[in-house]
Scaffold this active site. Structure first.
Site, mmCIF file in Angstrom:
data_model
loop_
_atom_site.group_PDB
_atom_site.id
_atom_site.type_symbol
_atom_site.label_atom_id
_atom_site.label_comp_id
_atom_site.label_asym_id
_atom_site.label_seq_id
_atom_site.Cartn_x
_atom_site.Cartn_y
_atom_site.Cartn_z
ATOM 1 C CG ASP A 1 -0.276 -0.542 2.476
ATOM 2 O OD1 ASP A 1 0.915 -0.268 2.679
ATOM 3 O OD2 ASP A 1 -0.957 -1.250 3.248
ATOM 4 C CG ASN B 1 -8.939 -2.279 12.365
ATOM 5 O OD1 ASN B 1 -7.958 -2.834 11.860
ATOM 6 N ND2 ASN B 1 -9.467 -1.168 11.853
ATOM 7 C CG HIS C 1 -5.791 -2.814 9.177
ATOM 8 N ND1 HIS C 1 -5.926 -1.825 10.126
ATOM 9 C CD2 HIS C 1 -4.475 -2.828 8.862
ATOM 10 C CE1 HIS C 1 -4.752 -1.274 10.360
ATOM 11 N NE2 HIS C 1 -3.847 -1.868 9.618
ATOM 12 C CD GLU D 1 -8.760 0.468 8.240
ATOM 13 O OE1 GLU D 1 -8.934 -0.354 9.163
ATOM 14 O OE2 GLU D 1 -7.943 1.393 8.311
#
Length: 236
Positions: free
Chosen positions: A67, A136, A138, A143
């Site tokens: 990314d 979380n 990811h 996400e």
């Protein structure tokens, strides 16, 4: 899936570097999928050491990163291109033209997503993909959501991710709110996946690896991959 528990970050970094190094030795012209953040820094240090000691040759290796932040040029100190140059690319004999990240400063981000997905496939796909995991769940910047994104795409970062990444910026207002990331489908096409996680991620990691497969915990999709190795620390 193999889950390997180690004592600390140093052991995790050493083992991850051994596995990545073995991939390079096995296939000198391999495609490595790379990650950023604090988790892989020690791994990159070990790979640099191996290169300097003459044990690893990166001259034929191709790399693709997961990314990049939207709105940042590659020479911005907060960009992931800059991070990779600083921690790995400039310290081993990788050919710069063989190192690839999304262009977060592209004028047409949708077109850039298409370009990057096509680039990964044109290289023959990823032989070994290195991953971290967010608090979380990811992976990359995928996400929690209602579905698993199949291809490279732009994503709006959650407040928790922005908060987590703010330690790398002078002000939280400077943290980009969007990123380009490989899709979950793109990640799953890798031949092998290596996930590293510190002790602070043990709770979400257990949920991801033993709970139900759901896009609300993106890393849970790794349960469906045929060749995943997880290295987790018992302590920080």
């Amino acid at each position: 899936m193999r889950v390997l528990e180690v004592s600390n970050y140093e052991e995790m970094s050493a083992l991850a570097a051994e596995l990545i190094g073995a991939q390079v030795l096995l296939k000198p012209r391999c495609v490595l999928g790379l990650a950023t953040g604090s988790s892989p820094i020690g791994t990159y240090e070990r790979l640099v050491e191996a290169h300097r000691e003459g044990r690893l040759d990166f001259s034929q290796v191709r790399t693709v990163n997961l990314d990049e932040y939207c709105g940042l040029r590659g020479d911005d100190p907060n960009s992931y291109r800059f991070f990779m140059d600083h921690h790995l690319f400039s310290r081993v004999n990788l050919q710069r033209e063989n190192t690839h990240l999304p262009n977060g400063a592209a004028p047409d981000l949708e077109e850039e997503c298409h370009r990057y997905e096509a680039l990964i496939q044109s290289l023959g796909g990823v032989d070994l993909q290195l991953l971290g995991i967010g608090r979380n769940g990811h992976i990359g910047f995928n996400e929690p959501s209602d579905s698993f994104p199949p291809v490279v795409h732009t994503v709006q970062l959650t407040e928790s991710t922005i908060q987590a990444n703010s330690r790398l910026f002078e002000r939280i207002e400077d943290v980009p709110t969007q990123a380009i990331t490989m899709g979950v489908g793109t990640i799953l096409k890798a031949e092998r996946i290596l996930l590293i996680a510190g002790a602070d991620k043990r709770y979400i990691l257990e949920e991801a690896l033993t709970g139900r497969v759901t896009p609300q915990v993106p890393a849970s999709v790794l349960q469906l991959h045929r060749d995943v190795t997880v290295i987790v620390c018992r302590e920080e």
